[in-house]
Design a protein around this motif. Sequence first.
Motif, PDB file in Angstrom:
ATOM      1  N   SER A 294      11.442  43.107  59.514  1.00 51.53           N
ATOM      2  CA  SER A 294      10.884  42.930  58.168  1.00 51.53           C
ATOM      3  C   SER A 294      11.462  43.935  57.186  1.00 51.53           C
ATOM      4  N   HIS A 295      12.027  45.023  57.704  1.00 51.81           N
ATOM      5  CA  HIS A 295      12.669  46.029  56.842  1.00 51.81           C
ATOM      6  C   HIS A 295      14.195  45.905  56.876  1.00 51.81           C
ATOM      7  N   ASP A 296      14.692  44.786  57.395  1.00 46.31           N
ATOM      8  CA  ASP A 296      16.135  44.583  57.532  1.00 46.31           C
ATOM      9  C   ASP A 296      16.784  45.704  58.339  1.00 46.31           C
ATOM     10  N   GLN A 297      16.096  46.113  59.383  1.00 46.30           N
ATOM     11  CA  GLN A 297      16.597  47.185  60.242  1.00 46.30           C
ATOM     12  C   GLN A 297      16.898  46.621  61.630  1.00 46.30           C
ATOM     13  N   VAL A 298      17.724  47.361  62.391  1.00 49.43           N
ATOM     14  CA  VAL A 298      18.105  46.943  63.743  1.00 49.43           C
ATOM     15  C   VAL A 298      17.420  47.880  64.741  1.00 49.43           C
ATOM     16  N   LEU A 299      16.646  47.312  65.646  1.00 46.85           N
ATOM     17  CA  LEU A 299      15.986  48.089  66.700  1.00 46.85           C
ATOM     18  C   LEU A 299      16.623  47.744  68.036  1.00 46.85           C
ATOM     19  N   SER A 300      17.177  48.740  68.721  1.00 50.66           N
ATOM     20  CA  SER A 300      17.828  48.518  70.014  1.00 50.66           C
ATOM     21  C   SER A 300      17.122  49.314  71.098  1.00 50.66           C
ATOM     22  N   ILE A 301      17.328  48.898  72.368  1.00 50.18           N
ATOM     23  CA  ILE A 301      16.683  49.581  73.495  1.00 50.18           C
ATOM     24  C   ILE A 301      17.671  49.689  74.637  1.00 50.18           C
ATOM     25  N   ILE A 328      10.853  53.659  61.566  1.00 45.12           N
ATOM     26  CA  ILE A 328      11.012  52.453  60.741  1.00 45.12           C
ATOM     27  C   ILE A 328      10.572  52.718  59.313  1.00 45.12           C
ATOM     28  N   LYS A 329       9.465  53.407  59.155  1.00 45.21           N
ATOM     29  CA  LYS A 329       8.860  53.611  57.842  1.00 45.21           C
ATOM     30  C   LYS A 329       9.745  54.473  56.946  1.00 45.21           C
ATOM     31  N   TYR A 330      10.339  55.526  57.500  1.00 42.51           N
ATOM     32  CA  TYR A 330      11.058  56.486  56.672  1.00 42.51           C
ATOM     33  C   TYR A 330      12.569  56.283  56.671  1.00 42.51           C
ATOM     34  N   SER A 331      13.047  55.268  57.375  1.00 36.87           N
ATOM     35  CA  SER A 331      14.486  54.944  57.339  1.00 36.87           C
ATOM     36  C   SER A 331      14.730  53.841  56.308  1.00 36.87           C
ATOM     37  N   PRO A 332      15.876  53.834  55.659  1.00 43.66           N
ATOM     38  CA  PRO A 332      16.159  52.833  54.627  1.00 43.66           C
ATOM     39  C   PRO A 332      16.464  51.461  55.260  1.00 43.66           C
ATOM     40  N   ASN A 333      16.510  50.459  54.397  1.00 48.13           N
ATOM     41  CA  ASN A 333      16.893  49.125  54.858  1.00 48.13           C
ATOM     42  C   ASN A 333      18.310  49.167  55.445  1.00 48.13           C
ATOM     43  N   LYS A 344      12.836  60.297  83.429  1.00 42.78           N
ATOM     44  CA  LYS A 344      11.648  60.851  82.761  1.00 42.78           C
ATOM     45  C   LYS A 344      11.935  61.271  81.328  1.00 42.78           C
ATOM     46  N   HIS A 345      13.091  60.869  80.805  1.00 36.72           N
ATOM     47  CA  HIS A 345      13.496  61.280  79.466  1.00 36.72           C
ATOM     48  C   HIS A 345      13.529  60.060  78.539  1.00 36.72           C
ATOM     49  N   ILE A 346      12.861  60.193  77.362  1.00 32.67           N
ATOM     50  CA  ILE A 346      12.843  59.123  76.356  1.00 32.67           C
ATOM     51  C   ILE A 346      13.328  59.698  75.038  1.00 32.67           C
ATOM     52  N   GLN A 347      14.220  58.971  74.364  1.00 30.90           N
ATOM     53  CA  GLN A 347      14.710  59.376  73.048  1.00 30.90           C
ATOM     54  C   GLN A 347      14.480  58.243  72.051  1.00 30.90           C
ATOM     55  N   ILE A 348      14.053  58.640  70.849  1.00 31.16           N
ATOM     56  CA  ILE A 348      13.903  57.692  69.735  1.00 31.16           C
ATOM     57  C   ILE A 348      14.708  58.268  68.573  1.00 31.16           C
ATOM     58  N   SER A 349      15.732  57.552  68.151  1.00 30.91           N
ATOM     59  CA  SER A 349      16.633  58.070  67.113  1.00 30.91           C
ATOM     60  C   SER A 349      16.754  57.071  65.976  1.00 30.91           C
ATOM     61  N   ASP A 350      17.092  57.598  64.788  1.00 30.07           N
ATOM     62  CA  ASP A 350      17.340  56.755  63.617  1.00 30.07           C
ATOM     63  C   ASP A 350      18.441  57.405  62.796  1.00 30.07           C
ATOM     64  N   ASN A 351      18.899  56.698  61.791  1.00 26.84           N
ATOM     65  CA  ASN A 351      19.901  57.271  60.878  1.00 26.84           C
ATOM     66  C   ASN A 351      19.349  57.352  59.467  1.00 26.84           C
ATOM     67  N   GLY A 352      18.045  57.728  59.401  1.00 24.46           N
ATOM     68  CA  GLY A 352      17.383  57.890  58.113  1.00 24.46           C
ATOM     69  C   GLY A 352      17.611  59.268  57.522  1.00 24.46           C
ATOM     70  N   PRO A 353      16.694  59.735  56.656  1.00 21.66           N
ATOM     71  CA  PRO A 353      16.882  61.023  55.969  1.00 21.66           C
ATOM     72  C   PRO A 353      16.731  62.226  56.881  1.00 21.66           C
ATOM     73  N   GLY A 354      16.028  62.084  58.013  1.00 19.34           N
ATOM     74  CA  GLY A 354      15.843  63.215  58.920  1.00 19.34           C
ATOM     75  C   GLY A 354      14.835  64.231  58.402  1.00 19.34           C
ATOM     76  N   ILE A 355      14.754  65.356  59.079  1.00 19.49           N
ATOM     77  CA  ILE A 355      13.823  66.437  58.719  1.00 19.49           C
ATOM     78  C   ILE A 355      14.603  67.745  58.759  1.00 19.49           C
ATOM     79  N   ILE A 356      14.448  68.582  57.754  1.00 17.47           N
ATOM     80  CA  ILE A 356      15.155  69.862  57.723  1.00 17.47           C
ATOM     81  C   ILE A 356      14.611  70.775  58.836  1.00 17.47           C
ATOM     82  N   ASP A 357      15.436  71.740  59.248  1.00 16.21           N
ATOM     83  CA  ASP A 357      15.101  72.571  60.408  1.00 16.21           C
ATOM     84  C   ASP A 357      13.784  73.319  60.237  1.00 16.21           C
ATOM     85  N   GLU A 358      13.527  73.869  59.048  1.00 19.53           N
ATOM     86  CA  GLU A 358      12.308  74.671  58.872  1.00 19.53           C
ATOM     87  C   GLU A 358      11.037  73.839  58.929  1.00 19.53           C
TER      88      GLU A 358
END
Length: 413
Positions: A294-301, A328-333, A344-358
Amino acid sequence: MLVLSLYRQLVIEQQNQVDKHLAAEMQRYQQLALTVNRRSFAAQIRAADPKTALIAWRNSVDMVGALTFLPENMPQLPETKDFPIFTGGPDKLHILTGGLVITRYGPVLIATRTDQLAALIEKFINAAFWAVAFTLGLTLALGYIFSKAILRRLVEYNRLSEQIEAGHYETRLPVSESQDEFDMLARQFNLVLDTLEQNLRAVRGVTDNIAHDLRTPLSHLRIGIELLSQKPTAELADATAELLEELDHCLGTFDAMLSLTRIEEGQQMLDLQPVSLQQICQDLFEMAEVIAESHDQVLSISLEDDVHVNGDKYLLFQALFNLVDNAIKYSPNGATINIIQHGKHIQISDNGPGIIDEDKERVFDRLVRLDPSRHYKGTGLGLSMVKAILSRHKATISLHDNNPGLLVSIHFK
């Protein structure tokens, strides 16, 4: 106790020396009487060195030797008896210890001076007395100095504790270079104060965030209620629905805070069961895929090496869904969001704005919403809930740069 033991050892040792000396002299004169005649025997007694032993023998009516008389009731060696003699020197009274030895020519008195031993013991007692007195005095002096130092530190700690009690939580107890027990106590107390100050800052931050996030909806509620009586009957239903939505948002914030507290404090019981990490990621993908589209985004697994963990399936799904929903919410279309599970390791990644280190650690605090996200409705408790749920399941979460975007890494122990 040590001085008394040394004194007893000294007395016993001196007595043994006297007994050995008298026994040796006894054997000597017994052997001498068997090997020489009476005249030679008398000559040997006259020639005896008085510094070695005092020898006396009655030859017919005359006394021969160092003494002019034989004391009465003298025992036979090895038994001994003390007796005094008077001399013409500066030390007129001497104390002798001796006994009789029976020889072929009659009884011979063998004695040795023991008053020097008594003087030696007296000197030892005097030295021991002054040593004990000096040690006792030094101990009392050092104890007084040490107690004053302790009292001074206790007074200082009490003064600083009163400052802390008065609300000066930045106060810390001093730590010296001696690293003694007081320093260990002060260091531990300072750690408690650090934790207390952090908690107080967190409470203040929560209070500020509550005021910031709830002031607007509460203001809308108040204005809406005031204007409700002025609206036409046909608009009352829509106006009431809007007010209820604002009210539900406020109540949702408080419900989320209560739920978070129950999870953090262990008050909420977990429905523990074996949970497949592959299956929960697959369910997560199926539910979030529609939202991403619905946000014109691609979700892969990507799924590899399935493992099972003992946990609450509902809470784990809620935590992982919150992370994917944020991506999904904070990444652009047109953004790409990836769910990767490997053991036992799970990663969730996006190419949105991210979060600054601090801000990567701060976002897990309660009611923290970074400024770019203020225009999205929410409680600001999502990531706090995620971390609390994962902590209950002994899992860790960390945020990293995806260059661009954000990479959330979760590891189950």
